[in-house]
Motif scaffolding. Structure first.
Motif, PDB file in Angstrom:
ATOM      1  N   LEU A   1       4.948 -16.347  -6.902  1.00 10.80           N
ATOM      2  CA  LEU A   1       5.564 -15.159  -6.311  1.00 10.80           C
ATOM      3  C   LEU A   1       6.686 -15.548  -5.358  1.00 10.80           C
ATOM      4  CD1 LEU A   1       5.661 -12.121  -5.846  1.00 10.80           C
ATOM      5  CD2 LEU A   1       3.916 -12.411  -4.069  1.00 10.80           C
ATOM      6  N   LEU A   2       6.459 -16.589  -4.571  1.00 12.08           N
ATOM      7  CA  LEU A   2       7.489 -17.042  -3.637  1.00 12.08           C
ATOM      8  C   LEU A   2       8.733 -17.513  -4.395  1.00 12.08           C
ATOM      9  CD1 LEU A   2       8.169 -17.492  -0.688  1.00 12.08           C
ATOM     10  CD2 LEU A   2       7.154 -19.772  -0.855  1.00 12.08           C
ATOM     11  N   GLU A   3       8.535 -18.199  -5.514  1.00 12.37           N
ATOM     12  CA  GLU A   3       9.667 -18.645  -6.324  1.00 12.37           C
ATOM     13  C   GLU A   3      10.429 -17.453  -6.915  1.00 12.37           C
ATOM     14  OE1 GLU A   3      10.483 -21.397 -10.305  1.00 12.37           O
ATOM     15  OE2 GLU A   3       8.599 -21.577  -9.187  1.00 12.37           O
ATOM     16  N   GLU A   4       9.695 -16.422  -7.324  1.00  8.00           N
ATOM     17  CA  GLU A   4      10.337 -15.224  -7.871  1.00  8.00           C
ATOM     18  C   GLU A   4      11.165 -14.507  -6.811  1.00  8.00           C
ATOM     19  OE1 GLU A   4       9.023 -10.962  -9.908  1.00  8.00           O
ATOM     20  OE2 GLU A   4       7.562 -12.588  -9.700  1.00  8.00           O
ATOM     21  N   ILE A   5      10.621 -14.404  -5.603  1.00 11.12           N
ATOM     22  CA  ILE A   5      11.354 -13.753  -4.512  1.00 11.12           C
ATOM     23  C   ILE A   5      12.611 -14.554  -4.164  1.00 11.12           C
ATOM     24  CG2 ILE A   5      11.261 -13.151  -2.059  1.00 11.12           C
ATOM     25  CD1 ILE A   5       8.278 -12.559  -2.460  1.00 11.12           C
TER      26      ILE A   5
ATOM     27  N   ALA B   1      20.053 -14.437  -6.460  1.00  9.70           N
ATOM     28  CA  ALA B   1      20.877 -13.608  -7.343  1.00  9.70           C
ATOM     29  C   ALA B   1      21.611 -12.532  -6.554  1.00  9.70           C
ATOM     30  CB  ALA B   1      20.002 -12.977  -8.422  1.00  9.70           C
ATOM     31  N   TYR B   2      20.926 -11.962  -5.567  1.00  7.71           N
ATOM     32  CA  TYR B   2      21.567 -10.945  -4.717  1.00  7.71           C
ATOM     33  C   TYR B   2      22.729 -11.552  -3.932  1.00  7.71           C
ATOM     34  CZ  TYR B   2      22.151  -7.312  -1.199  1.00  7.71           C
ATOM     35  OH  TYR B   2      22.687  -6.347  -0.398  1.00  7.71           O
ATOM     36  N   TRP B   3      22.491 -12.734  -3.353  1.00  4.60           N
ATOM     37  CA  TRP B   3      23.554 -13.431  -2.614  1.00  4.60           C
ATOM     38  C   TRP B   3      24.775 -13.668  -3.501  1.00  4.60           C
ATOM     39  CZ3 TRP B   3      25.899 -15.432   1.549  1.00  4.60           C
ATOM     40  CH2 TRP B   3      26.756 -16.500   1.360  1.00  4.60           C
TER      41      TRP B   3
ATOM     42  N   PRO C   1      31.000 -13.423  -2.811  1.00  3.39           N
ATOM     43  CA  PRO C   1      32.439 -13.178  -2.996  1.00  3.39           C
ATOM     44  C   PRO C   1      33.157 -12.766  -1.708  1.00  3.39           C
ATOM     45  CG  PRO C   1      31.151 -12.121  -4.720  1.00  3.39           C
ATOM     46  CD  PRO C   1      30.178 -12.570  -3.682  1.00  3.39           C
ATOM     47  N   HIS C   2      32.409 -12.199  -0.767  1.00  2.12           N
ATOM     48  CA  HIS C   2      33.018 -11.695   0.472  1.00  2.12           C
ATOM     49  C   HIS C   2      32.727 -12.591   1.668  1.00  2.12           C
ATOM     50  CE1 HIS C   2      33.724  -7.983  -1.761  1.00  2.12           C
ATOM     51  NE2 HIS C   2      32.450  -7.953  -2.075  1.00  2.12           N
ATOM     52  N   TRP C   3      32.036 -13.724   1.440  1.00  3.25           N
ATOM     53  CA  TRP C   3      31.561 -14.514   2.573  1.00  3.25           C
ATOM     54  C   TRP C   3      32.663 -14.998   3.508  1.00  3.25           C
ATOM     55  CZ3 TRP C   3      27.685 -14.537   5.424  1.00  3.25           C
ATOM     56  CH2 TRP C   3      27.383 -15.601   6.267  1.00  3.25           C
ATOM     57  N   PRO C   4      33.827 -15.450   3.030  1.00  2.26           N
ATOM     58  CA  PRO C   4      34.852 -15.910   3.988  1.00  2.26           C
ATOM     59  C   PRO C   4      35.236 -14.854   5.021  1.00  2.26           C
ATOM     60  CG  PRO C   4      35.403 -16.636   1.783  1.00  2.26           C
ATOM     61  CD  PRO C   4      34.236 -15.696   1.637  1.00  2.26           C
ATOM     62  N   LYS C   5      35.412 -13.602   4.603  1.00  2.00           N
ATOM     63  CA  LYS C   5      35.786 -12.593   5.591  1.00  2.00           C
ATOM     64  C   LYS C   5      34.578 -12.136   6.416  1.00  2.00           C
ATOM     65  CE  LYS C   5      35.683  -8.802   2.184  1.00  2.00           C
ATOM     66  NZ  LYS C   5      36.512  -7.738   1.547  1.00  2.00           N
ATOM     67  N   LEU C   6      33.368 -12.221   5.851  1.00  3.48           N
ATOM     68  CA  LEU C   6      32.175 -11.885   6.620  1.00  3.48           C
ATOM     69  C   LEU C   6      31.963 -12.887   7.744  1.00  3.48           C
ATOM     70  CD1 LEU C   6      29.641 -10.949   3.773  1.00  3.48           C
ATOM     71  CD2 LEU C   6      31.044  -9.415   5.140  1.00  3.48           C
ATOM     72  N   ILE C   7      32.042 -14.174   7.427  1.00  3.29           N
ATOM     73  CA  ILE C   7      31.818 -15.196   8.445  1.00  3.29           C
ATOM     74  C   ILE C   7      32.937 -15.182   9.482  1.00  3.29           C
ATOM     75  CG2 ILE C   7      32.976 -17.104   7.248  1.00  3.29           C
ATOM     76  CD1 ILE C   7      29.682 -17.289   9.241  1.00  3.29           C
ATOM     77  N   ALA C   8      34.158 -14.827   9.066  1.00  5.45           N
ATOM     78  CA  ALA C   8      35.265 -14.736  10.033  1.00  5.45           C
ATOM     79  C   ALA C   8      34.993 -13.646  11.056  1.00  5.45           C
ATOM     80  CB  ALA C   8      36.574 -14.469   9.294  1.00  5.45           C
ATOM     81  N   ALA C   9      34.486 -12.504  10.595  1.00  5.90           N
ATOM     82  CA  ALA C   9      34.173 -11.408  11.518  1.00  5.90           C
ATOM     83  C   ALA C   9      33.041 -11.794  12.465  1.00  5.90           C
ATOM     84  CB  ALA C   9      33.808 -10.159  10.724  1.00  5.90           C
ATOM     85  N   LEU C  10      32.037 -12.486  11.964  1.00  9.12           N
ATOM     86  CA  LEU C  10      30.908 -12.887  12.801  1.00  9.12           C
ATOM     87  C   LEU C  10      31.333 -13.935  13.829  1.00  9.12           C
ATOM     88  CD1 LEU C  10      28.159 -13.129  10.036  1.00  9.12           C
ATOM     89  CD2 LEU C  10      28.435 -11.311  11.733  1.00  9.12           C
TER      90      LEU C  10
END
Length: 222
Positions: free
Chosen positions: A28-32, A38-40, A46-55
Motif C-alpha cells: 500500500l505504501l508503494e502504491e501511495i 505521478a501527481y508531481w 512543469p511549474h516548479w521553477p516559478k513555484l520555487i522562485a515565489a517561495l
C-alpha cells in the motif's frame, strides 16, 4: 506515513481504499508513493521553477521583515489569524483548543502556495510546524507583465521602470525575465544598473540571487 496509516486503521477511521494496510502495508505504501510521484510529474514539476522562485522570494522577504520589525512585525504581516504577545504565538485554528510548548524544539514556518490562511498540526510526537500563504502567490500562474508609469519610464527607460515596479517582492533574474517576457541577459544588465544606482538590493538565497527594491527604490516608484 506508514505509522499514521496504522494508527488510523486502529482507530477505525481509515478510508476503505486504504484498508490494505492491515494485510499488505508495504504494498500500500508503494502504491501511495507511485500515485504521489505521478501527481508531481503531471501537475507540479512543469511549474516548479516559478513555484520555487515565489517561495524563495517569500522567505527572503520574511527574513528582512523579522530583521527590521522584530517578531511582532513579522507575525502581524503573515496572516490575520496569527497573534504574537509576550513571547507566545496564537494561531486561530477553528475547532482547536490546544497549547503547545515549543521551547527547545523551535517552530518551523513554511510558506505555501496552496493555502489561504495559516494552518498547523497539533502533534506532540512531531516537530512543530506552521504553514502560511506565501506572499505574491497570486502572480505565480500568470505572466505577470506589469504596467509602468509614463514618468518613471521617461526617467529610467521602459524596461528598467517595469523591473523596478515588479520588484515589490524579491525575485530572481530568471523569474523577472519570465514575468516581463524579456531575455535573462537583458534583465541581468538592467538589474546591474539599478543596483549600482542603489535602487535595488540583492541577496543570495540557496543557489539563487534575489533582487528587491531599496527604500530609495520604493520612494521612486511611489
Amino acid at each position: 506515513m506508514l505509522r499514521d496509516l496504522l494508527d488510523a486503521a486502529n482507530g477505525g477511521r481509515l478510508h476503505p481504499r486504504l484498508k490494505g494496510v492491515r494485510t499488505d502495508a508495504a504494498g500500500l505504501l508503494e502504491e501511495i508513493t507511485a500515485a504521489l510521484r505521478a501527481y508531481w510529474t503531471a501537475v507540479l514539476e512543469p511549474h516548479w521553477p516559478k513555484l520555487i522562485a515565489a517561495l524563495e522570494a517569500d522567505v527572503l522577504y520574511r527574513a528582512r521583515r523579522l530583521a527590521d520589525e522584530g517578531a511582532q512585525g513579522l507575525f502581524n504581516d503573515i496572516d490575520r489569524g496569527l497573534r504574537w504577545s509576550n513571547g507566545a504565538l496564537s494561531v486561530d485554528e477553528p475547532g482547536v483548543e490546544e497549547q503547545l510548548d515549543v521551547r527547545g524544539r523551535g517552530l518551523t514556518f513554511t510558506p505555501s502556495l496552496f493555502c489561504n490562511r495559516a494552518v498547523t498540526l497539533i502533534d506532540y510526537s512531531g516537530p512543530p510546524r506552521l504553514w502560511y500563504p506565501a506572499r505574491g502567490r497570486g502572480t505565480v500562474w500568470g505572466a505577470g507583465v506589469v504596467s509602468h508609469s509614463h514618468g518613471l519610464a521617461e526617467l529610467l527607460g521602459r524596461s528598467r521602470a517595469r523591473i523596478l515596479e515588479v520588484l515589490s517582492q524579491p525575485l530572481s533574474t530568471t523569474e523577472l525575465a519570465r514575468r516581463l517576457e524579456l531575455s535573462p541577459g537583458a534583465v541581468s544588465q538592467h538589474l546591474g544598473i539599478l543596483h549600482r544606482a542603489r535602487l535595488l538590493d540583492r541577496a543570495r538565497h540557496g543557489h539563487a540571487i534575489l533582487y528587491s527594491r531599496t527604500p530609495l527604490g520604493d520612494r521612486l516608484v511611489g
